[in-house]
Design an enzyme around this catalytic site. Structure first.
Site, PDB file in Angstrom:
ATOM      1  N   SER A 236       0.823  -1.196   0.084  1.00 50.99           N
ATOM      2  CA  SER A 236       0.121   0.129   0.017  1.00 50.99           C
ATOM      3  C   SER A 236       0.942   1.436  -0.039  1.00 50.99           C
ATOM      4  O   SER A 236       1.966   1.034   0.384  1.00 50.99           O
ATOM      5  CB  SER A 236      -0.788  -0.041   1.098  1.00 50.99           C
ATOM      6  OG  SER A 236      -1.609   1.325   1.271  1.00 50.99           O
TER       7      SER A 236
ATOM      8  N   TYR B  11      -2.177   0.614  11.025  1.00 50.03           N
ATOM      9  CA  TYR B  11      -2.455   0.171   9.547  1.00 50.03           C
ATOM     10  C   TYR B  11      -1.026   0.720   8.602  1.00 50.03           C
ATOM     11  O   TYR B  11      -0.584  -0.301   8.083  1.00 50.03           O
ATOM     12  CB  TYR B  11      -3.605   0.888   9.134  1.00 50.03           C
ATOM     13  CG  TYR B  11      -3.591   0.357   7.216  1.00 50.03           C
ATOM     14  CD1 TYR B  11      -3.992  -0.915   7.152  1.00 50.03           C
ATOM     15  CD2 TYR B  11      -3.402   1.403   6.416  1.00 50.03           C
ATOM     16  CE1 TYR B  11      -3.983  -1.300   5.622  1.00 50.03           C
ATOM     17  CE2 TYR B  11      -3.560   0.993   5.228  1.00 50.03           C
ATOM     18  CZ  TYR B  11      -3.731  -0.377   4.683  1.00 50.03           C
ATOM     19  OH  TYR B  11      -3.902  -0.851   3.469  1.00 50.03           O
TER      20      TYR B  11
END
Length: 252
Positions: free
Chosen positions: A139, A152
């Site tokens: 990501s 995250y």
């Protein structure tokens, strides 16, 4: 089985499903994993008739189940050529002082430990054969840290570091190790992050054209079709409207 074999985790929706369908169109037999048996059954109906399909229902967080199921693959399915470590989730978007321990556990267990469990089951076969491609779906959060992203972002930074470590350790065996780091992709990602809040989830993708799951699958296709001497080691891909993890032009 004459076709090559690809294993895709988190194949019940989004990027994982798009990767499974794209690799099947390239002629790969598909092992698809996920927690939702009904979605894996639906995927079977979308695959080309000429490829074989093995759905496996498990949660990548469950170490014993991952190792037991992948360790007991039928003989004809053991020689996996491509591993797509796609399973991953974001849970919550809170400042660190308000974060949920359950959310933290879920992100670390799925995004980091789940990737490691699946890789641990598959890599020894690849090193023995001295052949294989591993693609870890990371990501933009693995390259940058943004407000309220804390854990995250930490989990995806771990994916980036683990991928680089894999590439070093597996270099003597001739394996290709690839990381793809997407920005905003319109999938079920935000619906999970906001725990079913559809209005909040939809707002994430409004006002600009986000990436689609197929855009990531197209990069996977390019990566796996390169000649033996070429590895697409590390890719960051953003929608044109996105300049960084936090800067999105919603006027384009």
């Amino acid at each position: 089985m004459e076709n090559k074999i690809a294993l895709v985790t988190g194949a019940t929706s989004g990027i994982g499903k798009a990767c499974a369908l794209t690799l099947a169109k390239l002629g790969y037999n598909i092992i698809a994993t996920g927690r939702r048996a009904d979605r894996l059954k639906e995927l079977a109906a979308e695959l080309p008739n000429e490829v074989e399909y093995l759905p496996l229902v498990f949660d990548v967080r469950d170490r014993e189940k991952v190792l037991d199921i992948l360790g007991a693959l039928p003989e004809e399915w053991k020689a996996i050529d491509v591993l797509i470590n796609n399973a991953g989730n974001a849970h919550g978007l809170d400042p660190i002082q308000n974060g949920s321990l359950d959310d933290w556990d879920a992100m670390m267990d799925i995004n980091v430990k789940g990737l490691l469990y699946v890789s641990k089951a598959i890599i020894p076969g690849m090193t023995k054969r001295k052949s294989g491609i591993i693609i870890n779906i990371g990501s933009i959060a693995g390259k940058e840290v943004y407000p309220n992203g804390n854990v995250y972002c930490g989990s995806k930074h771990a994916v980036d570091a683990i991928t680089n470590g894999m590439r070093i350790d597996l270099n003597p065996f001739g394996l290709k190790v690839i990381a793809i780091h997407p920005g905003l992709v319109e999938t079920e990602f935000s619906l999970v992050r906001f725990k079913g809040d559809e209005k909040r989830s939809e707002s994430v993708y409004q006002g600009f054209e986000p990436l689609l799951a197929q855009d990531i699958a197209d990069i996977v296709e390019f990566a796996v079709t390169r000649p033996p001497h070429v590895v697409i080691a590390d890719v960051v891909v953003l929608p044109t409207a996105q300049a960084s993890a936090t800067i999105v032009n919603k006027e384009l």
